[in-house]
Enzyme design. Structure first.
Site, PDB file in Angstrom:
ATOM      1  N   LYS A 175     -16.443 -13.082 -11.858  1.00  0.00           N
ATOM      2  CA  LYS A 175     -16.029 -13.182 -10.858  1.00  0.00           C
ATOM      3  C   LYS A 175     -14.750 -12.462 -10.833  1.00  0.00           C
ATOM      4  CE  LYS A 175     -12.943 -15.799  -8.924  1.00  0.00           C
ATOM      5  NZ  LYS A 175     -12.578 -15.082  -8.139  1.00  0.00           N
ATOM      6  N   GLU A 250      -4.915 -13.614 -20.838  1.00  0.00           N
ATOM      7  CA  GLU A 250      -3.859 -12.964 -20.845  1.00  0.00           C
ATOM      8  C   GLU A 250      -3.098 -13.479 -19.453  1.00  0.00           C
ATOM      9  OE1 GLU A 250      -1.289 -10.639 -19.167  1.00  0.00           O
ATOM     10  OE2 GLU A 250      -3.071  -9.603 -18.819  1.00  0.00           O
ATOM     11  N   CYS A 284       1.495  -7.914 -14.960  1.00  0.00           N
ATOM     12  CA  CYS A 284       1.929  -8.634 -15.753  1.00  0.00           C
ATOM     13  C   CYS A 284       3.059  -8.074 -17.148  1.00  0.00           C
ATOM     14  CB  CYS A 284       0.675  -9.177 -16.441  1.00  0.00           C
ATOM     15  SG  CYS A 284      -0.278  -8.007 -17.396  1.00  0.00           S
ATOM     16  N   GLU A 383       8.439 -15.406 -13.385  1.00  0.00           N
ATOM     17  CA  GLU A 383       7.917 -14.402 -12.838  1.00  0.00           C
ATOM     18  C   GLU A 383       7.673 -13.948 -11.373  1.00  0.00           C
ATOM     19  OE1 GLU A 383       3.776 -11.864 -14.377  1.00  0.00           O
ATOM     20  OE2 GLU A 383       3.541 -13.744 -13.638  1.00  0.00           O
TER      21      GLU A 383
END
Length: 482
Positions: A175, A250, A284, A383
């Site tokens: 997906k 991750e 990331c 973040e």
């Protein structure tokens, strides 16, 4: 008229059982539709898993080099479409042509790499204690893998999950993220053209709340690989491990670059700017914190501001830095910019939406630098996922290392120094899965392990290279006495 894309299930292109579709738009020109995809539901995800489960035994029994030949041909097909896929990624995700082209090439290289690795899949022979005994190990596929991938590397991340899974003899259902699904679909177009047997690899587009959840929780799924936010990834990990599945995640990062007083400041500013503003900060591994020795702090700030202000912002086919991928991502970056100001940080450059005719449409934000950021400010802890750099001033190396580690994340980290002792200590003591010396936190080799510490991963299985194959294989020990 935008192109309409279908799901790929059991070797057939098909529409969603819901009868519904969704569209992607160009983040540089949101009024322009790029493509139409299937708004799939639970039934479609179940069909994909059923197809993968039915194909598993035959694909696992296929000789490794034969699987490798299909992967190699897939890479070749992607290579023949490189220009087209580069343009698609720029229009759908917003990357510059150089960034998109580099990512498409990475996906090509990944398929070529794992095509060759299929020749090495096997086990190890050991010396047995008894006579007339062969003692050896055999690596076997885990089974059916559910793969869930993000929008920020929309072809590279699917490639580095799909290729090792198939190389090791697993079947799968993927997906992709809905906002930039086109290049992931292209992988399956290439696999189909390359002659992949029906059911071995399947792709279903649609929302995570239905498609993703069904894949994760399905009884016939043996392994789950997820890349995305820490918040969602932790829920995925909990749900999948409760069912006894093998899980690899991750997740997010708040990646530091420590700038030593021995560093070349001009070079350091260039490296930090590249890591902070490349791919519009939507990585990331983006270097969102510069932790700078007090002796070079002021010069560094001056230099990194020059780097930020030299970047030309605009549509990715012409400029140095493209838009953010969606309006919500833009709003999030602007919100963090407001938060930083409220917390007392000094805005050195940027801090808003650029002005001018080419910015009337599009999710643009200026490359932004804040100084006077404190270690426990939200800008230094959370973040942002946009082109916003926090500069923190520290007294010495010890202080810098402490500040670098004093976050919940541990994905990538870098030190810029001409002191080898500092570099060695940094590598030993930094709490990150990727440690770099004198280079940016961004940029990864495809044949070495990738993953993080703390909230940046499940700290279970790494991705890429031999570590990627390890996740998709399970080892059996054989005692053969005769």
């Amino acid at each position: 008229m935008s192109e309409s894309k279908q799901n790929y299930i059991d070797g057939e292109w098909s529409e969603a059982s819901t009868g519904e579709t969704f569209e992607t738009t160009d983040p540089a020109a949101p009024s322009e539709t790029v493509a139409e995809y299937q708004q799939s539901g639970e039934e479609d995800a179940e069909e994909a898993v059923a197809a993968a489960a039915a194909a598993q035994d035959e694909w696992a029994a296929t000789p490794g080099p034969e699987r490798g030949a299909i992967l190699r041909e897939t890479g070749s097909i992607l290579e023949s479409r490189k220009d087209e896929l580069t343009e698609l990624m720029t229009r759908e995700e917003g990357k510059t042509h150089a960034e998109a082209g580099g990512e498409v090439q990475r996906a090509i290289d990944i398929f070529y790499y794992f095509a060759e690795k299929t020749r090495d899949l096997g086990g190890n022979v050991k010396a047995a204690s008894g006579r007339r005994t062969n003692l050896y190990t055999v690596n076997q596929p885990v089974g059916v893998a559910a793969l869930i991938t993000p929008w920020n590397y929309p072809i590279a991340i699917p490639a580095w999950k799909v290729a090792p899974a198939l190389a090791a003899g697993n079947t799968l259902a993927l997906k992709p993220a809905s906002v930039a699904a086109g290049t992931a679909v292209a992988i399956f177009e290439a696999l189909d053209e390359a002659g992949l047997p029906d059911g071995v690899a399947n792709i279903v587009t649609g929302p995570g709340s239905t498609v993703g959840d069904t894949l994760i929780s399905h009884d016939d799924v043996d392994a789950v690989s997820f890349t995305g936010s820490s918040e969602v990834g932790e829920m995925v990990y909990s749900k999948a491990t409760d069912d006894g599945k093998r899980v690899q995640t991750e997740l997010g990062g708040k990646n530091p670059t420590v700038v030593s007083d021995t560093a070349d400041v001009e070079e350091a500013a260039e490296i930090v700017a590249g890591g902070a503003f490349g791919v519009t900060g939507q990585a990331c591994t983006a270097g969102s914190r510069a932790i700078v020795h007090t002796d070079v702090h002021d010069e560094f700030v001056e230099r990194v501001v020059e780097e930020a202000e030299a970047l030309e912002v605009g549509p990715g086919d012409e400029y140095d830095m493209g838009p953010q991928v969606t309006e919500s991502e833009l709003e999030s970056s602007l919100e963090y910019i407001d938060i930083a100001g409220d917390e007392g940080a000094t805005l050195e450059t940027g801090g808003g939406r650029p002005e001018g005719e080419r910015f009337e449409e599009g999710y643009y934000v200026e490359p932004t630098v804040f100084s006077d950021v404190e270690p426990h400010d939200r800008l230094a802890q959370e973040e942002v996922f946009g082109p916003v750099l926090a500069v923190l001033e520290v007294e010495d190396f010890e202080d810098g290392l402490h500040v670098a580690n004093d976050v919940d994340y541990g994905l990538a980290a870098s030190i810029l120094t001409n002191d080898h002792t500092e570099a060695e200590r940094f590598v030993d003591e930094i709490e990150a899965g990727v440690a770099k010396v004198n280079t940016a936190t961004t940029g990864l080799e495809l044949h070495v392990p990738f993953g993080g510490f703390k909230r940046s991963s499940s700290e279970t299985w790494r991705e890429q290279g031999d570590a990627g194959l390890d996740f998709y294989t399970i080892e059996k020990t054989v005692y053969d006495s005769f």
